[in-house]
Design a protein around this motif. Structure first.
Motif, PDB file in Angstrom:
ATOM      1  N   VAL A 152       0.850  -1.197   0.000  1.00 25.87           N
ATOM      2  CA  VAL A 152       0.000   0.000   0.000  1.00 25.87           C
ATOM      3  C   VAL A 152       0.878   1.238   0.000  1.00 25.87           C
ATOM      4  CG1 VAL A 152      -1.962  -1.136   1.073  1.00 25.87           C
ATOM      5  CG2 VAL A 152      -0.198  -0.156   2.512  1.00 25.87           C
ATOM      6  N   LEU A 153       0.279   2.359  -0.346  1.00 24.11           N
ATOM      7  CA  LEU A 153       1.034   3.562  -0.674  1.00 24.11           C
ATOM      8  C   LEU A 153       1.818   4.123   0.514  1.00 24.11           C
ATOM      9  CD1 LEU A 153       1.709   5.633  -2.850  1.00 24.11           C
ATOM     10  CD2 LEU A 153      -0.331   6.920  -2.171  1.00 24.11           C
ATOM     11  N   LEU A 154       1.153   4.332   1.648  1.00 22.79           N
ATOM     12  CA  LEU A 154       1.790   4.976   2.802  1.00 22.79           C
ATOM     13  C   LEU A 154       2.094   4.003   3.927  1.00 22.79           C
ATOM     14  CD1 LEU A 154      -0.237   8.317   3.012  1.00 22.79           C
ATOM     15  CD2 LEU A 154       1.956   7.889   1.887  1.00 22.79           C
ATOM     16  N   GLY A 155       2.086   2.729   3.656  1.00 22.30           N
ATOM     17  CA  GLY A 155       2.386   1.750   4.678  1.00 22.30           C
ATOM     18  C   GLY A 155       1.156   1.374   5.494  1.00 22.30           C
ATOM     19  N   THR A 156       1.382   0.646   6.563  1.00 25.13           N
ATOM     20  CA  THR A 156       0.292   0.171   7.416  1.00 25.13           C
ATOM     21  C   THR A 156       0.454   0.725   8.827  1.00 25.13           C
ATOM     22  OG1 THR A 156       1.532  -1.830   7.998  1.00 25.13           O
ATOM     23  CG2 THR A 156       0.055  -1.952   6.088  1.00 25.13           C
ATOM     24  N   ASP A 157      -0.638   0.638   9.594  1.00 27.58           N
ATOM     25  CA  ASP A 157      -0.608   1.136  10.966  1.00 27.58           C
ATOM     26  C   ASP A 157      -0.324  -0.011  11.932  1.00 27.58           C
ATOM     27  OD1 ASP A 157      -2.939  -0.300  10.976  1.00 27.58           O
ATOM     28  OD2 ASP A 157      -4.230   1.343  11.605  1.00 27.58           O
ATOM     29  N   ALA A 158      -0.614   0.234  13.200  1.00 26.84           N
ATOM     30  CA  ALA A 158      -0.298  -0.764  14.224  1.00 26.84           C
ATOM     31  C   ALA A 158      -1.117  -2.032  14.094  1.00 26.84           C
ATOM     32  CB  ALA A 158      -0.509  -0.157  15.615  1.00 26.84           C
ATOM     33  N   LEU A 159      -2.237  -1.980  13.375  1.00 25.31           N
ATOM     34  CA  LEU A 159      -3.078  -3.159  13.190  1.00 25.31           C
ATOM     35  C   LEU A 159      -2.946  -3.751  11.789  1.00 25.31           C
ATOM     36  CD1 LEU A 159      -6.336  -1.950  15.005  1.00 25.31           C
ATOM     37  CD2 LEU A 159      -4.516  -3.427  15.905  1.00 25.31           C
ATOM     38  N   GLY A 160      -2.085  -3.186  10.965  1.00 26.48           N
ATOM     39  CA  GLY A 160      -1.923  -3.683   9.610  1.00 26.48           C
ATOM     40  C   GLY A 160      -2.940  -3.148   8.621  1.00 26.48           C
ATOM     41  N   ARG A 161      -3.559  -2.013   8.932  1.00 25.97           N
ATOM     42  CA  ARG A 161      -4.547  -1.413   8.036  1.00 25.97           C
ATOM     43  C   ARG A 161      -3.883  -0.393   7.107  1.00 25.97           C
ATOM     44  NH1 ARG A 161      -9.057  -0.112  12.629  1.00 25.97           N
ATOM     45  NH2 ARG A 161      -7.343   1.239  13.300  1.00 25.97           N
ATOM     46  N   ASP A 162      -4.536  -0.157   5.978  1.00 26.44           N
ATOM     47  CA  ASP A 162      -4.011   0.747   4.947  1.00 26.44           C
ATOM     48  C   ASP A 162      -4.065   2.187   5.465  1.00 26.44           C
ATOM     49  OD1 ASP A 162      -3.370   2.206   2.713  1.00 26.44           O
ATOM     50  OD2 ASP A 162      -4.713   1.127   1.363  1.00 26.44           O
TER      51      ASP A 162
END
Length: 304
Positions: free
Chosen positions: A83-93
């Motif tokens: 994904v474009l900007l990476g993922t958060d602490a839960l693996g969301r876009d």
């Protein structure tokens, strides 16, 4: 001695008079939009605000990923993830979260500003027009709300009810109206003593007619400017409440992104930097546009 009658451009000894079109052009009042366009900083703010609104309005249509769906490994950096900007602490876009979250954040700002303006106009109009005991009561209520820290009071109100986008918006609107009330009161106190208001009163117009048809329209410019500034303040409040864990977990917002990733902010910069930058740019664009609107609606500026 040279005959003044023979000097060019003097006609019959009289100085050349400007044309009627030139006089009309010089006397033509400058519109608010013309003054706003002359302010380059305000135009930059308006352009930035328009770009943000276009992104959060049409972005989810072009990039329809679900912001709550897990798409990869948690905390994947930009460039390392699919994904474009990476993922958060839960693996969301993170990019999808920013696009969808901007809608909720801007909605909170606008609705809270409308609620705050309505409360401020009601109390300030009654206080400034009727004066006397109504003014004293309204001023005491305003001073009570000004003594309390707005963010702390909003936290109390949200905690008393189930945290949701509606309760957050109402809480922010309830704590943000004192400045609007004081501006409205000052304008009503000033305008109610002008000749055209006295003429309406002498002609038998009622209080409601004078307030709604005569005083309020002439008092709106500074109130509108204050409302635009409240939008930015409300977005910051929403981000602060969500960062402290008082956001709506079922509605994605920029503040909620910050709150969900605050524990990882020392080890991964992107889940906090991108929503923080989005909030900063949104508040900056609203503030610059509000300052330009203030200069454009200033009566002294309209005369120049």
């Amino acid at each position: 001695m040279t005959d003044i009658m023979s000097l060019p451009g003097t006609g019959q000894g009289q100085p050349e008079q400007p044309s009627a079109a030139a006089v009309q052009t010089r006397k033509r009042p400058t519109t608010a939009w013309t003054l706003f366009r002359r302010n380059r900083v305000a135009l930059i703010g308006l352009s930035l605000l328009a770009a943000i609104l276009l992104a959060i309005t049409f972005g989810p249509m072009i990039y329809p990923n679900n912001p709550f769906e897990i798409v990869g490994i948690p905390m994947e950096a930009p460039g390392e993830s699919e994904v474009l900007l990476g993922t958060d602490a839960l693996g969301r876009d993170l990019f999808a979260e920013l696009l969808y979250g901007g809608r909720a954040t801007m909605l909170v700002g606008v609705v809270a500003a409308i609620l705050s303006t309505a409360i401020g106009i009601m109390l300030g109009g009654l206080a400034g027009y009727h004066r006397g005991w109504a003014d004293s009561v309204a001023v005491r209520i305003t001073e009570f709300f000004q003594v309390l820290p707005p963010l702390l009071l909003a936290m109390v109100l949200v905690t008393l009810f189930t945290p949701s986008l509606m309760t957050i918006t109402i809480a922010i609107g309830v704590v943000s109206w004192p400045a609007t009330m004081r501006i409205t009161r000052a304008e009503f106190l000033r305008i109610r003593e002008l000749d055209y208001v006295k003429n309406d009163r002498a002609a038998g117009a009622g209080d409601f007619w004078i307030i709604m048809k005569t005083i309020l329209p002439n008092a709106l410019p500074p109130i509108v400017v204050m409302s635009t500034l409240v939008i930015g303040q409300a977005m910051l409040f929403e981000a602060g409440l969500s960062f402290l864990g008082l956001g709506d977990p079922n509605t994605m917002s920029w503040g909620l992104i910050l709150g969900n990733n605050r524990e990882q902010m020392l080890t991964a910069w992107w889940p906090v930097a991108f929503p923080g930058l989005a909030i900063f740019l949104a508040v900056l664009s609203v503030s610059l546009s509000g300052d330009g609107l203030n200069d454009a609606l200033n009566p002294k500026g309209r005369e120049r």
